[in-house]
Structure formats: structure tokens, C-alpha cells
Design an enzyme around this catalytic site. Structure first.
Site, PDB file in Angstrom:
ATOM      1  N   SER A 577      -7.646  19.317   1.271  1.00  0.00           N
ATOM      2  CA  SER A 577      -8.685  19.189   2.298  1.00  0.00           C
ATOM      3  C   SER A 577      -8.883  20.532   2.994  1.00  0.00           C
ATOM      4  CB  SER A 577      -8.292  18.075   3.274  1.00  0.00           C
ATOM      5  OG  SER A 577      -9.356  17.724   4.102  1.00  0.00           O
ATOM      6  N   HIS A 691     -10.681  10.050   0.030  1.00  0.00           N
ATOM      7  CA  HIS A 691     -10.148  11.368   0.363  1.00  0.00           C
ATOM      8  C   HIS A 691      -8.664  11.488   0.018  1.00  0.00           C
ATOM      9  CE1 HIS A 691     -10.336  15.284   2.052  1.00  0.00           C
ATOM     10  NE2 HIS A 691      -9.509  15.016   3.042  1.00  0.00           N
TER      11      HIS A 691
END
Length: 716
Positions: A577, A691
Site C-alpha cells: 500500500s 486491499h
């Protein structure tokens, strides 16, 4: 380390000399090296479900599986990873609702999980009696949808009805259904909402507060709800009563109803940016602003008072409150209307030169605060003692990480999880007298007796001391030949603390088998941008100062080499991320420092990040590339700064097609561009997982095996 050590200070001579030497190796980008308006030949890869884009993804997945999957190490790493991830004695991630403990149990037979519960008394005695609440695999098969259980919010104190959030494939967006814990069934004609990014909470048994996609113009530019409403049972959603609407330029809005012994309180939270918020009391049909600083966080309500964490200094009513302090604030003392009454604001706890407040958990009558001292945890309980509050330190191991696991808001009894880099997670129960008892410790997934952990400090370019942990075999020779994996994050006030998983993922010690036992060294770097030394540690690497995160990371890499732990050709780096952005930027800045890279679910195209999915919500962290901010963003944006004919290390990219937070186009486009330049790239995109990148243990084991095979292939 105190705060003065990591604030901006004059560059000392030793750091100045090193910075001059490093500048000869640093890849410097000028305005002419890349055009901000240059046509993007890979923009078609942003079409998440586009046929051409998915054909490309499938081709890359096949290539990577053939290349890495046939390596002699792949099958063994995969088997070790799957074994660790599916251990039957794996410490459960629990929640408590009344007299029941809940746990989502996953196994090879139930990869999506079975939500189970056990009576609290049995669980505390170490002999849980599990009963099935909801079988996610059976539901997925019945409805032909790969559901992932995201959350279950129950109506307290009876805990009979719950709002269950089910995500298709692990996305942030979810579907809402009402569930009955007595019949163990979804409620016919109960509260239901279609898939969207949303929040929902109970007011009473027949009313909920909901923020969701209500139709046209109801979502912010960041893709989150901008309106919150009160919805009554048995009425259509269209008749729900609006409570508050924020401008589309804000990030989101949500509300929560707090019950206590005095007057109930409805609190609205308006997120203006990722960090700044406004709070409102909803009374008499209107939202009344509270005069709290915009960087404050309301952690909860106890005895009718707001529990507030300060993220910057605050001066109010002639009093000065320090950054990082936790306060008790009577709501009527900070109302902005004529009804305001100045009442005493209580300082519950404030940081000092060695202590940072990390987490605040608010219960009905007590408050728990975990602190960090040089990135290691302690926990305190605060309870009323007459008119004042009593602070008690709980006697737990001093080295490692302590996190709140579950608790009974009424009694104040609770569970904590304790773990370290080489200490398997242990679940501890703390009763109302603060007596600590061990409920369960999972078995080791690797031989920790042969390992040791050391904390070092590197000196960054501006003289800041940056802590990092090294985990390695006790017999490791410091001759510069050790394969080393360095993990970091450096953003969004996230603190990386000692973990049996190594990183912040729930890997259950996989890195011990896949890396440490094979002779690898693991490094966790606590660079600026995180929260390891409080809000100031984070603020030091925001926006125009983001490069400090990268300088800190590079300083740790150089320190590892200086100490003889490794050399550049043996040093691998990993980030996810924002951490994916970190390793993407640093591999371009200092390709001479690294031998391999793992770049997961990353941000990489910082010219367009704010236009992709939830990206607009992060401009408070990075800046707005459509303004003059682009001048400092372009200095590190990996996609724009990638150049041909450089000596970049081999990279393994991974992402998820269903990541609706960080757009998979970042990883796709960067990989395609690097391949076109002839660089060595391995790429893996899971078809679900959101995610997190994976929805099942098998998917996670596969990705781990691919990534670690990539590392061993290039670093040994």
C-alpha cells in the site's frame, strides 16, 4: 528517544558527509526528465474489468506461476505457509458480545470461514464450546457469490440482533443484512442495504443510523457516503430522516449513538480530509458543532464525557493541552452555540519524553490506553476513584506488542494479545482486579530458540535517529553475505511493532519458516511517517516532507551494510500500500542499495492517484498533484520517474483485481512500463481479496510462496 531527537535539527557533520557521498549515487530527476502531461500509453490498464486489461493480467499471472512456481523452493514454501496459516491451534481473533466470545474459524475445508461462538466462561477456562453462527462458505455456495465477512455490529446490551456486513470478494464495499442471534438466521424483512461503502450503527432495536450510497450525488469525491440518515424499521430507505450532509469535497460522514446513565448522545463525525474532522452533537433536530481541534480524534464516550486524543497542541479556554494527550471533555463545554457551559476538561494521560500514547479503548466505566516506549508496548487501565481517575499499569511482559483483543464494556474485564518477533501470540485475560491469566498460547510455527532480536538506530540524512529491529539466527556471521528482507510502511500514522508475523499482516509466523530458518535476516524499519513516536513522527514526513520517509529507509539500509549484516546484492525490500509506494520510490532513488523488491497493492502513479478509487481521501497525506504540490510529489512518484537503461533490482508486484481502495492500475501500469524497458519483473494479481490481496489462506499461501521464491532467487 525523545521528541527533540526527531524534530528538524541542524544537520550534524557526520550526517552531512554521508549525505554528500550518497548524493553521488542518488538518481536525481529534473523537470525535463519527465513531462507531467506526457500521454500515458498504459492508461488502458486502469480499466479494472476491461477485457484487454484482464487478458494482460492473466498472461502475467501465468508467466509468473511458470517462472516462480517451478523453482525448487516454491512447493516447500507454499506448504509451510499453508500449514502455518491453517494451524488448528492458531490464536483466534475474537470479539466479545455479552457473555459470548465470537470467532471466525478458517480451515482448508472452510477457507472463507465459519463464524462460531462459545460461552465466555468456557472460553476463559481454555475449553471453548463452539457453536456455528454463520457458515460463510455455505452461504457463498448457496448464493453463488464469494462472500467475505467484514463486520458484525450488534444491538447492545441484549445482543440479539446484529448488522452483518458481507463483502463480495473482500472489497471495502459491502452488503448489509440483519441477523438474529437467537434463531441463527437472517431476519426476513429486516434491515438490508445493497453493496456500497457504508457505515451503520444501532440507536435502538427499531432504528439504525446509516451512511451509504443513497443515489445521485450522495457520495463524496473520495467514494464514501456524504449523507448520514436515521432509518426506522419497516419504512423504506427513501423515507429515512437526514441528519447531516457534508460537501462532496470532504472524505466522508458517519454518526454514532452513545447510551449512558445520563442523557444519550448522538455524535456526528465529518471527515474533511483523511486527518481533519469536525464533530457535531445532534440535538433537537439539528447538528451543533463542537469546538474541538480539527486534528483531534474522539475515541468514545464514558459517563457522558468525550474521550479525545489530541494530534496537535490545543489551547482552549486559557488552557494549553499538549499534542498526544488524552482528555475527558464534557460535550457541553465545547458546544459552539449559546447553550455552551464551560466545564472542567480532564487530562487523563499525556506523553512524555519516552512514552507515546498508541491506542485508546473506551468501555462503559473504564478506559484502556496502550503506550509505546521505543516501539515496545505497555498497557494501563483508568477507572474512576471518586471525583478523579485512577491510573494502573497492568503487569505484562515489557518486550513485545500488546494489543486489545476483546472485552466486556460493562464489567471492564478484557482480553489482550501479546506477541513478539519470535514469541508466538498469547491470549491473556485481565479481570476487574487486574489479575492476569493465560487463556491460550499457540504453538510455534518455526524454531525460535535459534533466533535473536536486536534493536538498532540508524542516522537519517537530517540527523534523526531511526529505530529498526533485526531478527536473525544467533549464529549469523556479520560478513555481509546474509540474505536480508527489510519491511517498512512509513505513513498514515501506522506503528509497526514487534509481531510474530514480522510485518503487519496476519501471517502467523510464516516468515520464520520461509525466511529465518533458511538463513535469512528479517528487518523491520520504524521510519518517519508512521506513529511509533507519536503524531509528530508522522507529521515530520507529510506532504512536502515525504522524502524524509525515504531518507530514513535508505539510512537503515546503509546501516545494515555498515554493520556487516548484509550487502546491497543480498538486501531485499518489501512494502504494501503506502509501503508499496515507499519501495517503489526508493528502488528508483537508490537502485544501488537493493537486490530485490516486493511491491504489494501499491500506490505508484502519484500524478493520478487522487482520481482513482479512494485516492482523493489521501491528499492530506500526500498533497494535491493538480496544484503546486506536484512539484514535491513528482520528486518521488515512481511511475513518472521510471527511466530506461538503469540498474533497477528485480521486482515482484502483487495486487488484487477487487482492490477498491488502492486501484490495481498502479501495479499494472508500473509493471507494464518496466517490462517495456526490459527490466526483470514478476507480477501476480489475485482475482479477489480486496486491499488485503487475498480472501482465503490458500490464496495468501500462494502469494507468499511466489514472493519469497522471488527473494531467494535473487538474494542468496
Amino acid at each position: 528517544m525523545n521528541r527533540a531527537q526527531f524534530m528538524s535539527i541542524p544537520l550534524p557533520i557526520s550526517a552531512l558527509v554521508r549525505a554528500v557521498v550518497a548524493s553521488a549515487l542518488l538518481v536525481v530527476y529534473t523537470a525535463s526528465s519527465v513531462s507531467a502531461n506526457e500521454a500515458d500509453p498504459y492508461v488502458w490498464l486502469e480499466e479494472i474489468q476491461g477485457d484487454k486489461a484482464l487478458d494482460w493480467v492473466q498472461a502475467q499471472n501465468k508467466t509468473s506461476q511458470v517462472k516462480l512456481g517451478k523453482h525448487p523452493l516454491y512447493d516447500q514454501i507454499y506448504a509451510d505457509a499453508l500449514d502455518a496459516l491453517t494451524r488448528t491451534d492458531k490464536l483466534p481473533e475474537i470479539t466479545q458480545r455479552g457473555d459470548w466470545i465470537y470467532y471466525l474459524s478458517k480451515s482448508t475445508e472452510h477457507p472463507r470461514g465459519v463464524l462460531q461462538r462459545s460461552p465466555l466462561a468456557d472460553f476463559k477456562q481454555g475449553s471453548p464450546q463452539w457453536q456455528t453462527v454463520l457458515d460463510i462458505d455455505a452461504l457463498s455456495a448457496k448464493e453463488n457469490q464469494n462472500w467475505v465477512l467484514q463486520e458484525m455490529v450488534c444491538h447492545a446490551p441484549d445482543n440479539k440482533r446484529c448488522l452483518v456486513s458481507l463483502s463480495p470478494g473482500g472489497t471495502d464495499a459491502s452488503e448489509l443484512r440483519e441477523f438474529d442471534l437467537e434463531s441463527m438466521r437472517f431476519v426476513k424483512d429486516g434491515f438490508t442495504l445493497p453493496t456500497a461503502k457504508m457505515s451503520a450503527s444501532w440507536v435502538n432495536a427499531d432504528e439504525i443510523i446509516v451512511a451509504t450510497n443513497f443515489g445521485a450525488d450522495s457520495m463524496t469525491e473520495s467514494g464514501y457516503p456524504r449523507t448520514v440518515k436515521l432509518w426506522k424499521r419497516g419504512t423504506p430507505l427513501t423515507s429515512a430522516m437526514p441528519l447531516f450532509t457534508t460537501p462532496a469535497s470532504s472524505v466522508s460522514v458517519a454518526a454514532q449513538y452513545f447510551k449512558h446513565d445520563t442523557t444519550p448522545l448522538m455524535l456526528i463525525t465529518e471527515s474533511l480530509s483523511f486527518w481533519s474532522r469536525r464533530y457535531y452533537l445532534h440535538e433537537g433536530g439539528k447538528a451543533i458543532p463542537l469546538e474541538l481541534p480539527d486534528l483531534a480524534a474522539v475515541e468514545g464516550v464514558v459517563d457522558g464525557e468525550l474521550v479525545v486524543s489530541l494530534k496537535r497542541d490545543w489551547v482552549y479556554a486559557g488552557q494549553h493541552y499538549k499534542l498526544g494527550t488524552v482528555l475527558l471533555v464534557p460535550p457541553h463545554s465545547v458546544r459552539s452555540d449559546s447553550a455552551v457551559t464551560k466545564a472542567k476538561i480532564t487530562v487523563l494521560m499525556e506523553p512524555d519524553a519516552t512514552t507515546v500514547i498508541d491506542m485508546v479503548v473506551v468501555m462503559d466505566k473504564t478506559i484502556l490506553i496502550t503506550t509505546l516506549q521505543n516501539v515496545q508496548s505497555q498497557i494501563y487501565r483508568f477507572s474512576r476513584d471518586g471525583a478523579s481517575w485512577r491510573q494502573q499499569k497492568i503487569d505484562l511482559p515489557a518486550s513485545g506488542t500488546i494489543t486489545f483483543a476483546a472485552g466486556d464494556k460493562t464489567s471492564g474485564e478484557f482480553f489482550v494479545r501479546y506477541e513478539g518477533f519470535i514469541t508466538p501470540p498469547t491470549l491473556l485475560f485481565i479481570d476487574d482486579k487486574l489479575t492476569v491469566s493465560t487463556v491460550r498460547q499457540q504453538s510455534a510455527t518455526f524454531n525460535s530458540e535459534a533466533m535473536k532480536v536486536t534493536q538498532y538506530f540508524a542516522e537519517s540524512a537530517d540527523g534523526t535517529k531511526v529505530p529498526y529491529f533485526v531478527v536473525m539466527r544467533k549464529d549469523t556471521k556479520l560478513n555481509g553475505t546474509n540474505p536480508t528482507l527489510m519491511f517498512s510502511y512509513g505513513g498514515f500514522r501506522v506503528s509497526l511493532t514487534p509481531s510474530y508475523s514480522g510485518s503487519y499482516e496476519a501471517l502467523n509466523g510464516v516468515y520464520g519458516k520461509a525466511w529465518l530458518e533458511r538463513g535469512g535476516v528479517f528487518v523491520l524499519a520504524n521510519i518517519r511517517g508512521g506513529g511509533e513516536y507519536g503524531p509528530a513522527w508522522h507529521a515530520a514526513a507529510l506532504q512536502e516532507n515525504k522524502l524524509r520517509s525515504y531518507e530514513d529507509f535508505e539510512a537503515v539500509a546503509e546501516d545494515l551494510i555498515k554493520r556487516g549484516i548484509t550487502r546491497a546484492k543480498h538486501l531485499g525490500i518489501e512494502g504494501r500500500s503506502n509501503g508499496g509506494l515507499l519501495v517503489g520510490a526508493t528502488m528508483l532513488r537508490r537502485p544501488d542499495l537493493y537486490g530485490a523488491v516486493i511491491c504489494g497493492v501499491p500506490l505508484l502513479d502519484m500524478k493520478r492517484y487522487h482520481t482513482l478509487l479512494a485516492g482523493a481521501s489521501w491528499m492530506a497525506e500526500y498533497g494535491d498533484p493538480d496544484t503546486a504540490d506536484w512539484e514535491f510529489i513528482r520528486a518521488y512518484s515512481p511511475y513518472q520517474n521510471l527511466r530506461a537503461k538503469m540498474d533497477y533490482p528485480p521486482v515482484f508486484f502483487f495486487t488484487s483485481t477487487l482492490d477498491d481502495r488502492v486501484h490495481p492500475g498502479h501495479a499494472r501500469k508500473m509493471a507494464a512500463k518496466m517490462m517495456a524497458y526490459g527490466y526483470e519483473v514478476d507480477y501476480y494479481e489475485n482475482t479477489e481479496g480486496g486491499h488485503k490481496g487475498s480472501a482465503t489462506s490458500d490464496q495468501l499461501a500462494k502469494r507468499i510462496a511466489l514472493a519469497y521464491t522471488h527473494l531467494w532467487q535473487h538474494l542468496k
